[in-house]
Design an enzyme around this catalytic site. Structure first.
Site, PDB file in Angstrom:
ATOM      1  N   HIS A   1       0.882  -1.197   0.000  1.00 22.42           N
ATOM      2  CA  HIS A   1       0.000   0.000   0.000  1.00 22.42           C
ATOM      3  C   HIS A   1       0.908   1.233   0.000  1.00 22.42           C
ATOM      4  CE1 HIS A   1      -3.472   2.420   0.654  1.00 22.42           C
ATOM      5  NE2 HIS A   1      -3.682   2.218   1.936  1.00 22.42           N
TER       6      HIS A   1
ATOM      7  N   HIS B   1      -2.406  -2.540  -9.407  1.00 16.19           N
ATOM      8  CA  HIS B   1      -3.383  -1.937  -8.499  1.00 16.19           C
ATOM      9  C   HIS B   1      -4.605  -2.831  -8.434  1.00 16.19           C
ATOM     10  CE1 HIS B   1      -6.063   1.083  -6.734  1.00 16.19           C
ATOM     11  NE2 HIS B   1      -4.974   1.765  -6.424  1.00 16.19           N
TER      12      HIS B   1
ATOM     13  N   ASP C   1       2.209   5.470  -6.464  1.00 18.81           N
ATOM     14  CA  ASP C   1       3.491   5.401  -5.762  1.00 18.81           C
ATOM     15  C   ASP C   1       4.697   5.373  -6.701  1.00 18.81           C
ATOM     16  OD1 ASP C   1       2.530   5.381  -3.118  1.00 18.81           O
ATOM     17  OD2 ASP C   1       2.002   3.271  -3.270  1.00 18.81           O
TER      18      ASP C   1
HETATM   19  C1  LIG Z   1      -1.303   3.562  -2.848  1.00 14.92           C
HETATM   20  C2  LIG Z   1      -1.387   2.181  -3.199  1.00 14.92           C
HETATM   21  O1  LIG Z   1      -1.644   1.377  -2.355  1.00 14.92           O
HETATM   22  S1  LIG Z   1      -1.162   1.735  -4.809  1.00 14.92           S
HETATM   23  C3  LIG Z   1      -0.449   0.083  -4.736  1.00 14.92           C
HETATM   24  C4  LIG Z   1       0.939   0.146  -4.159  1.00 14.92           C
HETATM   25  N1  LIG Z   1       1.571  -1.167  -4.136  1.00 14.92           N
HETATM   26  C5  LIG Z   1       2.543  -1.519  -4.999  1.00 14.92           C
HETATM   27  O2  LIG Z   1       2.967  -0.757  -5.852  1.00 14.92           O
HETATM   28  C6  LIG Z   1       3.138  -2.886  -4.780  1.00 14.92           C
HETATM   29  C7  LIG Z   1       3.227  -3.655  -6.085  1.00 14.92           C
HETATM   30  N2  LIG Z   1       1.914  -4.028  -6.548  1.00 14.92           N
HETATM   31  C8  LIG Z   1       1.256  -5.121  -6.052  1.00 14.92           C
HETATM   32  O3  LIG Z   1       1.765  -5.846  -5.181  1.00 14.92           O
HETATM   33  C9  LIG Z   1      -0.127  -5.441  -6.567  1.00 14.92           C
HETATM   34  O4  LIG Z   1      -0.307  -4.911  -7.863  1.00 14.92           O
HETATM   35  C10 LIG Z   1      -1.249  -4.944  -5.623  1.00 14.92           C
HETATM   36  C11 LIG Z   1      -1.100  -5.617  -4.242  1.00 14.92           C
HETATM   37  C12 LIG Z   1      -1.172  -3.452  -5.438  1.00 14.92           C
HETATM   38  C13 LIG Z   1      -2.602  -5.301  -6.205  1.00 14.92           C
HETATM   39  O5  LIG Z   1      -2.582  -6.612  -6.446  1.00 14.92           O
HETATM   40  P1  LIG Z   1      -3.854  -7.555  -6.607  1.00 14.92           P
HETATM   41  O6  LIG Z   1      -5.070  -6.856  -6.939  1.00 14.92           O
HETATM   42  O7  LIG Z   1      -3.917  -8.417  -5.387  1.00 14.92           O
HETATM   43  O8  LIG Z   1      -3.405  -8.341  -7.879  1.00 14.92           O
HETATM   44  P2  LIG Z   1      -2.654  -9.709  -7.893  1.00 14.92           P
HETATM   45  O9  LIG Z   1      -1.531  -9.738  -6.918  1.00 14.92           O
HETATM   46  O10 LIG Z   1      -3.712 -10.765  -7.787  1.00 14.92           O
HETATM   47  O11 LIG Z   1      -2.016  -9.658  -9.342  1.00 14.92           O
HETATM   48  C14 LIG Z   1      -2.652 -10.074 -10.527  1.00 14.92           C
HETATM   49  C15 LIG Z   1      -1.559 -10.528 -11.484  1.00 14.92           C
HETATM   50  O12 LIG Z   1      -0.721  -9.412 -11.789  1.00 14.92           O
HETATM   51  C16 LIG Z   1       0.608  -9.637 -11.337  1.00 14.92           C
HETATM   52  N3  LIG Z   1       1.085  -8.417 -10.688  1.00 14.92           N
HETATM   53  C17 LIG Z   1       0.388  -7.588  -9.878  1.00 14.92           C
HETATM   54  N4  LIG Z   1       1.170  -6.596  -9.436  1.00 14.92           N
HETATM   55  C18 LIG Z   1       2.366  -6.801  -9.981  1.00 14.92           C
HETATM   56  C19 LIG Z   1       3.587  -6.113  -9.897  1.00 14.92           C
HETATM   57  N5  LIG Z   1       3.704  -5.036  -9.127  1.00 14.92           N
HETATM   58  N6  LIG Z   1       4.638  -6.600 -10.576  1.00 14.92           N
HETATM   59  C20 LIG Z   1       4.528  -7.701 -11.335  1.00 14.92           C
HETATM   60  N7  LIG Z   1       3.400  -8.400 -11.454  1.00 14.92           N
HETATM   61  C21 LIG Z   1       2.330  -7.948 -10.788  1.00 14.92           C
HETATM   62  C22 LIG Z   1       0.496 -10.758 -10.310  1.00 14.92           C
HETATM   63  O13 LIG Z   1       1.691 -11.482 -10.199  1.00 14.92           O
HETATM   64  C23 LIG Z   1      -0.632 -11.568 -10.874  1.00 14.92           C
HETATM   65  O14 LIG Z   1      -0.135 -12.359 -11.930  1.00 14.92           O
HETATM   66  P3  LIG Z   1      -0.728 -13.848 -12.227  1.00 14.92           P
HETATM   67  O15 LIG Z   1      -2.143 -13.621 -12.624  1.00 14.92           O
HETATM   68  O16 LIG Z   1       0.148 -14.350 -13.300  1.00 14.92           O
HETATM   69  O17 LIG Z   1      -0.598 -14.591 -10.928  1.00 14.92           O
HETATM   70  O1  LIG Z   2      -6.973   2.398  -3.608  1.00 20.38           O
HETATM   71  C1  LIG Z   2      -6.074   1.604  -3.297  1.00 20.38           C
HETATM   72  O2  LIG Z   2      -6.261   0.373  -3.119  1.00 20.38           O
HETATM   73  C2  LIG Z   2      -4.689   2.077  -3.095  1.00 20.38           C
HETATM   74  C3  LIG Z   2      -4.462   3.484  -3.566  1.00 20.38           C
HETATM   75  O3  LIG Z   2      -4.211   3.728  -4.716  1.00 20.38           O
HETATM   76  C4  LIG Z   2      -4.579   4.553  -2.584  1.00 20.38           C
HETATM   77  O4  LIG Z   2      -4.918   4.291  -1.420  1.00 20.38           O
HETATM   78  O5  LIG Z   2      -4.341   5.715  -2.949  1.00 20.38           O
END
Ligand SMILES: CC(=O)SCCNC(=O)CCNC(=O)[C@H](O)C(C)(C)COP(=O)(O)OP(=O)(O)OC[C@H]1O[C@@H](n2cnc3c(N)ncnc32)[C@H](O)[C@@H]1OP(=O)(O)O
Ligand SMILES: O=C([O-])CC(=O)C(=O)O
Length: 377
Positions: free
Chosen positions: A221, A260, A314
Site C-alpha cells: 500500500h 493496483h 506510488d
Molecule cells: C497507494 C497504493 O496502495 S497503490 C499500490 C501500491 N503497491 C505496490 O505498488 C506494490 C506492487 N503491486 C502489487 O503488489 C499489486 O499490484 C497490488 C497488491 C497493489 C494489487 O494486487 P492484486 O489486486 O492483489 O493483484 P494480484 O496480486 O492478484 O495480481 C494479478 C496478477 O498481476 C501480477 N502483478 C500484480 N502486481 C504486480 C507487480 N507489481 N509486478 C509484477 N506483477 C504484478 C500478479 O503477479 C498476478 O499475476 P498472475 O495472474 O500471473 O498470478
Molecule cells: O486504492 C487503493 O487500493 C490504493 C491506492 O491507490 C490509494 O490508497 O491511494
C-alpha cells in the site's frame, strides 16, 4: 452448499460513499464528482480536505475559516515534542508517526468523544498537526531541534519549511501541495477500510487513525513509494533498468509502484505526477531517477499492460519528493500527511450509518476432535 470467497474482499461493496469514484478500466478518479486533474490544477490540499469533510465544495468564507483553524492548530503539545525527541534513533518514521499520533490523543480532552461533531473537530486538528508531527520526527531523528510552524505559509509550504528549516520557493510549495491533493483520498483502499473497521466498533477517531497508519505503512500500500526508491537505488543507472525489470519479471517477482487492485489501466494520479516529474527533470536536467522510471514504465507496460499492470500513484511520487530534497523514509509519512483527510472524512461519513464490520471466513479446520492432555501429545 457452495460458498464464494472474495479473497482480499476484491469487488465487495460494504457501504455507500459520496466522496470518491474510481473507474479502474478507464483510469478515472473523481472526488465529489470532480476529476482529480481539476482538483490538482485548481485546488489546494486545504480546500480538498474541507470539501471531503463537508461532502461539497466549500464557499470562500468556510475555506478561510478552515484555513485559519488549521493554522491555529499547527502547534503540538510540548510533552509530545519531548516524546518524539526521546524516540530511539533509526526507527522508521512510520513507526514514530503511529506512536506519536496515539500519544497526541492522550492530550486531547475530546479524544474519547465519538459524536460527529467531536470526530470532525478532532479531524480538523489532526489534519493540521500531522504536518508538525512528521516534521518534528524528521528533525529529532537528525538530532536537530524541531522548527516551529509559521502562520504565513500554506499547509504544504509550512510543512516543507518545518521539515528542512528553509522556506520553500513558491513553485516547490505548490508542487508539494499538488502531491498532497493527489494523495488525499482514494475510496476504500486498505488504510481507509482499516480506519472504518476500527471506528465501526464505535471506537474513537484517534484509534481509527492509528489503525490506518499501520495499514498504510505496508509495501503493498503506501509503503510502496519508499520501496520504489529502494528499487531505483538498487538499479543505479538508467542503462541497467530494462534488464533489471525483465529479470525480475522472469523470476515472477513484483515490481514496486505498479499494479493496483482497482486500476487496470494508468492510475490518473501517476500521470499528473509523471508530468510534474518530467517538468522538474526538464528544468533541472533529467535526474537519473526519472530516466530509470521512464524505462521501467515502458518495460512493464510492454510486458504486462495486457494484464492490466500499469504505474500506480506510488511510482513517480518519490522522484518528485526526492527533487524537493526529501529523504525516502519520509515518503510514506507524506502519504499519511495527505491521506489523513480521506481517512477522517470516510470515517465520519461511515459513522452516520454505522454498522459493525465483521466479515466471515469459511472454516476449513479440523472437526470432531477432543482435547488431548499435554502429557499425552
Ligand atoms: C497507494 C497504493 O496502495 S497503490 C499500490 C501500491 N503497491 C505496490 O505498488 C506494490 C506492487 N503491486 C502489487 O503488489 C499489486 O499490484 C497490488 C497488491 C497493489 C494489487 O494486487 P492484486 O489486486 O492483489 O493483484 P494480484 O496480486 O492478484 O495480481 C494479478 C496478477 O498481476 C501480477 N502483478 C500484480 N502486481 C504486480 C507487480 N507489481 N509486478 C509484477 N506483477 C504484478 C500478479 O503477479 C498476478 O499475476 P498472475 O495472474 O500471473 O498470478
Ligand atoms: O486504492 C487503493 O487500493 C490504493 C491506492 O491507490 C490509494 O490508497 O491511494
Amino acid at each position: 452448499m457452495t460458498t464464494t470467497i472474495a479473497k482480499g474482499l476484491e469487488g465487495v461493496l460494504f457501504t455507500e460513499s459520496k466522496l470518491t469514484f474510481i473507474n479502474g478500466t478507464e483510469g478515472i478518479l473523481t472526488h465529489l464528482g470532480i476529476p482529480i486533474q481539476e482538483w490538482a490544477e485548481n485546488s489546494t490540499f486545504e480546500e480538498l480536505s474541507l470539501a471531503l469533510l463537508l461532502g461539497r465544495l466549500p464557499n470562500a468564507q468556510e475555506l478561510a475559516e478552515f484555513d485559519a483553524d488549521l493554522k491555529a492548530n499547527r502547534e503540538i503539545p510540548g510533552e509530545l515534542v519531548e516524546v518524539i525527541k526521546a524516540f530511539p534513533r533509526g526507527v522508521h518514521p512510520m513507526q514514530a508517526l503511529r506512536t506519536a499520533v496515539s500519544h497526541l490523543g492522550l492530550f486531547d480532552p475530546q479524544a474519547e468523544e465519538t459524536s460527529e461533531a467531536a470526530r470532525t473537530a478532532i479531524s480538523r486538528r489532526m489534519i493540521a498537526q500531522f504536518a508538525t508531527i512528521i516534521a518534528a520526527i524528521n528533525r529529532a531523528q537528525e538530532g536537530q531541534e524541531p522548527v516551529a510552524p509559521r502562520l504565513d505559509l500554506t499547509h504544504a509550504g509550512n510543512f516543507l519549511y518545518m521539515l528542512t528549516g528553509q522556506e520553500p520557493t513558491a513553485e516547490q510549495a505548490r508542487l508539494f501541495d499538488i502531491a498532497l491533493v493527489l494523495h488525499a483520498d482514494h475510496g476504500m483502499n486498505a488504510s481507509t477500510f482499516t480506519a472504518i473497521a476500527t471506528a465501526s466498533t464505535l471506537s474513537d477517531q484517534y484509534s481509527a487513525i492509528v489503525s490506518a497508519i499501520g495499514a498504510l505503512k505496508g509495501p503493498l500500500h503506501g509503503g510502496a513509494n519508499e520501496a520504489v526508491m529502494d528499487m531505483l537505488d538498487e538499479i543505479g543507472t538508467p542503462d541497467k533498468a530494462a534488464s533489471y525489470i525483465t529479470d525480475k519479471l522472469d523470476r515472477k517477482e513484483k515490481v514496486m509502484g505498479v499494479g493496483h487492485r482497482v486500476y487496470k489501466y494508468f492510475d490518473p494520479r501517476s500521470r499528473v505526477l509523471r508530468d510534474y516529474a518530467a517538468h522538474v527533470a526538464e528544468k533541472q536536467g533529467k535526474s537519473h531517477y526519472y530516466q530509470i522510471l521512464e524505462t521501467i514504465e515502458k518495460t512493464v507496460v510492454d510486458r504486462l499492460g495486457s494484464k492490466g499492470i500499469y504505474p500506480n500513484v506510488d511510482f513517480y511520487s518519490g522522484t518528485v519528493y526526492s527533487d524537493l530534497g526529501i529523504q525516502k523514509a519520509y515518503f510514506t509519512p507524506i502519504f499519511a500527511l495527505a491521506r489523513i483527510s480521506g481517512w477522517c472524512a470516510s470515517v465520519i461519513e461511515y459513522e452516520r450509518d454505522n454498522r459493525l464490520l465483521r466479515p466471515d471466513a469459511e472454516y476449513t479446520g479440523a472437526t470432531n476432535q477432543h482435547y488431548v492432555q499435554l502429557q499425552d501429545r
